[in-house]
Design a protein around this motif. Structure first.
Motif, PDB file in Angstrom:
ATOM      1  N   VAL A 199       0.850  -1.186   0.000  1.00  0.00           N
ATOM      2  CA  VAL A 199       0.000   0.000   0.000  1.00  0.00           C
ATOM      3  C   VAL A 199       0.887   1.237   0.000  1.00  0.00           C
ATOM      4  CG1 VAL A 199      -1.765   1.291   1.238  1.00  0.00           C
ATOM      5  CG2 VAL A 199      -1.817  -1.212   1.247  1.00  0.00           C
ATOM      6  N   GLN A 200       0.614   2.115  -0.940  1.00  0.00           N
ATOM      7  CA  GLN A 200       1.328   3.393  -0.972  1.00  0.00           C
ATOM      8  C   GLN A 200       0.345   4.497  -0.619  1.00  0.00           C
ATOM      9  OE1 GLN A 200       3.011   3.307  -4.986  1.00  0.00           O
ATOM     10  NE2 GLN A 200       5.003   2.863  -4.087  1.00  0.00           N
ATOM     11  N   LEU A 201       0.808   5.418   0.209  1.00  0.00           N
ATOM     12  CA  LEU A 201      -0.062   6.462   0.736  1.00  0.00           C
ATOM     13  C   LEU A 201       0.500   7.838   0.390  1.00  0.00           C
ATOM     14  CD1 LEU A 201      -0.613   4.923   4.282  1.00  0.00           C
ATOM     15  CD2 LEU A 201      -2.085   4.685   2.284  1.00  0.00           C
ATOM     16  N   GLN A 202      -0.392   8.741   0.027  1.00  0.00           N
ATOM     17  CA  GLN A 202       0.007  10.101  -0.330  1.00  0.00           C
ATOM     18  C   GLN A 202      -0.912  11.072   0.397  1.00  0.00           C
ATOM     19  OE1 GLN A 202       2.539  11.017  -2.621  1.00  0.00           O
ATOM     20  NE2 GLN A 202       2.157  13.140  -2.030  1.00  0.00           N
ATOM     21  N   ALA A 203      -0.343  11.781   1.372  1.00  0.00           N
ATOM     22  CA  ALA A 203      -1.119  12.742   2.143  1.00  0.00           C
ATOM     23  C   ALA A 203      -1.034  14.123   1.501  1.00  0.00           C
ATOM     24  CB  ALA A 203      -0.607  12.803   3.579  1.00  0.00           C
ATOM     25  N   SER A 204      -2.104  14.885   1.647  1.00  0.00           N
ATOM     26  CA  SER A 204      -2.146  16.246   1.120  1.00  0.00           C
ATOM     27  C   SER A 204      -3.150  17.069   1.914  1.00  0.00           C
ATOM     28  CB  SER A 204      -2.538  16.227  -0.357  1.00  0.00           C
ATOM     29  OG  SER A 204      -3.828  15.678  -0.531  1.00  0.00           O
ATOM     30  N   GLY A 205      -3.148  18.383   1.661  1.00  0.00           N
ATOM     31  CA  GLY A 205      -4.139  19.253   2.269  1.00  0.00           C
ATOM     32  C   GLY A 205      -3.634  20.131   3.393  1.00  0.00           C
TER      33      GLY A 205
ATOM     34  N   GLY B 209      -3.051   0.515  -4.416  1.00  0.00           N
ATOM     35  CA  GLY B 209      -2.925  -0.875  -4.031  1.00  0.00           C
ATOM     36  C   GLY B 209      -4.281  -1.506  -3.825  1.00  0.00           C
ATOM     37  N   PRO B 210      -4.317  -2.798  -3.853  1.00  0.00           N
ATOM     38  CA  PRO B 210      -5.607  -3.490  -3.754  1.00  0.00           C
ATOM     39  C   PRO B 210      -6.148  -3.522  -2.338  1.00  0.00           C
ATOM     40  CG  PRO B 210      -3.819  -5.082  -3.838  1.00  0.00           C
ATOM     41  CD  PRO B 210      -3.192  -3.727  -4.008  1.00  0.00           C
ATOM     42  N   THR B 211      -7.394  -3.803  -2.249  1.00  0.00           N
ATOM     43  CA  THR B 211      -8.083  -4.055  -0.980  1.00  0.00           C
ATOM     44  C   THR B 211      -7.896  -2.953   0.049  1.00  0.00           C
ATOM     45  OG1 THR B 211      -6.242  -5.395  -0.092  1.00  0.00           O
ATOM     46  CG2 THR B 211      -7.967  -6.537  -1.326  1.00  0.00           C
ATOM     47  N   PHE B 212      -8.102  -1.737  -0.369  1.00  0.00           N
ATOM     48  CA  PHE B 212      -7.997  -0.594   0.561  1.00  0.00           C
ATOM     49  C   PHE B 212      -8.940  -0.784   1.733  1.00  0.00           C
ATOM     50  CE2 PHE B 212      -7.388   3.605   2.023  1.00  0.00           C
ATOM     51  CZ  PHE B 212      -8.621   4.226   2.219  1.00  0.00           C
ATOM     52  N   SER B 213     -10.106  -1.310   1.478  1.00  0.00           N
ATOM     53  CA  SER B 213     -11.109  -1.434   2.533  1.00  0.00           C
ATOM     54  C   SER B 213     -10.738  -2.481   3.580  1.00  0.00           C
ATOM     55  CB  SER B 213     -12.474  -1.772   1.931  1.00  0.00           C
ATOM     56  OG  SER B 213     -12.409  -3.016   1.251  1.00  0.00           O
ATOM     57  N   SER B 214      -9.708  -3.256   3.339  1.00  0.00           N
ATOM     58  CA  SER B 214      -9.287  -4.231   4.333  1.00  0.00           C
ATOM     59  C   SER B 214      -8.342  -3.629   5.364  1.00  0.00           C
ATOM     60  CB  SER B 214      -8.606  -5.426   3.652  1.00  0.00           C
ATOM     61  OG  SER B 214      -7.382  -5.037   3.070  1.00  0.00           O
ATOM     62  N   TYR B 215      -7.976  -2.383   5.176  1.00  0.00           N
ATOM     63  CA  TYR B 215      -7.036  -1.721   6.081  1.00  0.00           C
ATOM     64  C   TYR B 215      -7.728  -0.680   6.950  1.00  0.00           C
ATOM     65  CZ  TYR B 215      -3.197  -3.696   3.380  1.00  0.00           C
ATOM     66  OH  TYR B 215      -2.328  -4.548   2.776  1.00  0.00           O
ATOM     67  N   ALA B 216      -7.417  -0.724   8.233  1.00  0.00           N
ATOM     68  CA  ALA B 216      -7.731   0.415   9.076  1.00  0.00           C
ATOM     69  C   ALA B 216      -6.778   1.549   8.706  1.00  0.00           C
ATOM     70  CB  ALA B 216      -7.577   0.061  10.549  1.00  0.00           C
ATOM     71  N   MET B 217      -7.275   2.765   8.785  1.00  0.00           N
ATOM     72  CA  MET B 217      -6.461   3.929   8.430  1.00  0.00           C
ATOM     73  C   MET B 217      -6.345   4.859   9.629  1.00  0.00           C
ATOM     74  SD  MET B 217      -5.545   3.408   5.328  1.00  0.00           S
ATOM     75  CE  MET B 217      -4.851   5.020   4.974  1.00  0.00           C
ATOM     76  N   GLY B 218      -5.139   5.270   9.902  1.00  0.00           N
ATOM     77  CA  GLY B 218      -4.913   6.165  11.027  1.00  0.00           C
ATOM     78  C   GLY B 218      -4.265   7.461  10.599  1.00  0.00           C
ATOM     79  N   TRP B 219      -4.497   8.477  11.405  1.00  0.00           N
ATOM     80  CA  TRP B 219      -3.771   9.734  11.275  1.00  0.00           C
ATOM     81  C   TRP B 219      -2.933   9.922  12.542  1.00  0.00           C
ATOM     82  CZ3 TRP B 219      -3.273  12.705   7.061  1.00  0.00           C
ATOM     83  CH2 TRP B 219      -4.216  12.595   6.044  1.00  0.00           C
ATOM     84  N   PHE B 220      -1.707  10.327  12.330  1.00  0.00           N
ATOM     85  CA  PHE B 220      -0.783  10.624  13.416  1.00  0.00           C
ATOM     86  C   PHE B 220      -0.181  11.999  13.150  1.00  0.00           C
ATOM     87  CE2 PHE B 220      -0.587   6.430  15.399  1.00  0.00           C
ATOM     88  CZ  PHE B 220      -1.159   5.651  14.419  1.00  0.00           C
ATOM     89  N   ARG B 221       0.446  12.571  14.159  1.00  0.00           N
ATOM     90  CA  ARG B 221       1.091  13.869  13.940  1.00  0.00           C
ATOM     91  C   ARG B 221       2.353  13.967  14.782  1.00  0.00           C
ATOM     92  NH1 ARG B 221      -3.353  17.894  16.875  1.00  0.00           N
ATOM     93  NH2 ARG B 221      -2.899  17.276  19.047  1.00  0.00           N
ATOM     94  N   GLN B 222       3.253  14.795  14.302  1.00  0.00           N
ATOM     95  CA  GLN B 222       4.498  15.025  15.021  1.00  0.00           C
ATOM     96  C   GLN B 222       4.798  16.507  15.018  1.00  0.00           C
ATOM     97  OE1 GLN B 222       7.829  12.674  13.681  1.00  0.00           O
ATOM     98  NE2 GLN B 222       8.914  12.996  15.599  1.00  0.00           N
ATOM     99  N   ALA B 223       4.738  17.087  16.211  1.00  0.00           N
ATOM    100  CA  ALA B 223       5.061  18.488  16.383  1.00  0.00           C
ATOM    101  C   ALA B 223       6.572  18.636  16.558  1.00  0.00           C
ATOM    102  CB  ALA B 223       4.325  19.038  17.605  1.00  0.00           C
ATOM    103  N   PRO B 224       7.088  19.836  16.321  1.00  0.00           N
ATOM    104  CA  PRO B 224       8.534  20.056  16.482  1.00  0.00           C
ATOM    105  C   PRO B 224       9.010  19.639  17.877  1.00  0.00           C
ATOM    106  CG  PRO B 224       7.536  21.932  15.402  1.00  0.00           C
ATOM    107  CD  PRO B 224       6.405  21.041  15.828  1.00  0.00           C
ATOM    108  N   ARG B 225      10.063  18.866  17.901  1.00  0.00           N
ATOM    109  CA  ARG B 225      10.721  18.450  19.142  1.00  0.00           C
ATOM    110  C   ARG B 225       9.826  17.546  20.008  1.00  0.00           C
ATOM    111  NH1 ARG B 225      11.515  23.469  18.025  1.00  0.00           N
ATOM    112  NH2 ARG B 225       9.862  24.179  19.448  1.00  0.00           N
ATOM    113  N   LYS B 226       8.855  16.926  19.375  1.00  0.00           N
ATOM    114  CA  LYS B 226       7.976  16.017  20.117  1.00  0.00           C
ATOM    115  C   LYS B 226       7.899  14.661  19.417  1.00  0.00           C
ATOM    116  CE  LYS B 226       5.018  19.328  22.505  1.00  0.00           C
ATOM    117  NZ  LYS B 226       3.612  19.700  22.838  1.00  0.00           N
TER     118      LYS B 226
END
Length: 121
Positions: free
Chosen positions: A1-7, A25-42
């Motif tokens: 699975v290749q992912l491309q974030a934007s916005g 990639g195939p079977t996208f619906s078989s994957y849970a999808m998460g969002w994570f974040r990283q702030a400076p120095r964290k």
């Protein structure tokens, strides 16, 4: 699975942004999808997750009630609608995919490249 974030972008406090993450990639619906974040120095932290079907969602306490995660399994895309943004939401946001529905960062197998969100006060 290749992912491309934007916005990502620059927004004033109280404003809104919608992030997108397109998957290939195939079977996208078989994957849970998460969002994570990283702030400076964290450390990178969990933001939200959505199950493969879209039926289940879970949020970090810091974003609950302000952010909404959703997905379109026809378009192979997951979204993060961010409202009432605060300066402390400033971070690089990453989407990730995993077969398990989890908020456990280390469990995610596939990661996008990240998109920067900057919230000015």
């Amino acid at each position: 699975v290749q992912l491309q974030a934007s916005g990502g972008g620059l927004v004033q406090a109280g404003g809104s942004l919608r992030l997108s993450c397109a998957a290939s990639g195939p079977t996208f619906s078989s994957y849970a999808m998460g969002w994570f974040r990283q702030a400076p120095r964290k450390e990178r932290e969990f933001v939200a997750v959505i199950s493969g079907s879209g039926r289940y969602t879970y949020y970090a306490d810091s974003v609950k009630g302000r952010f909404t995660i959703s997905r379109d399994n026809i378009k192979n895309t997951v979204y993060l609608q961010m409202n009432s943004l605060k300066p402390e939401d400033t971070a690089v946001y990453y989407c990730a995919a995993d077969e398990s529905y989890s908020d456990y960062l280390e469990g995610y197998d596939y990661w996008g490249q990240g998109t920067l969100v900057t919230v000015s006060s």
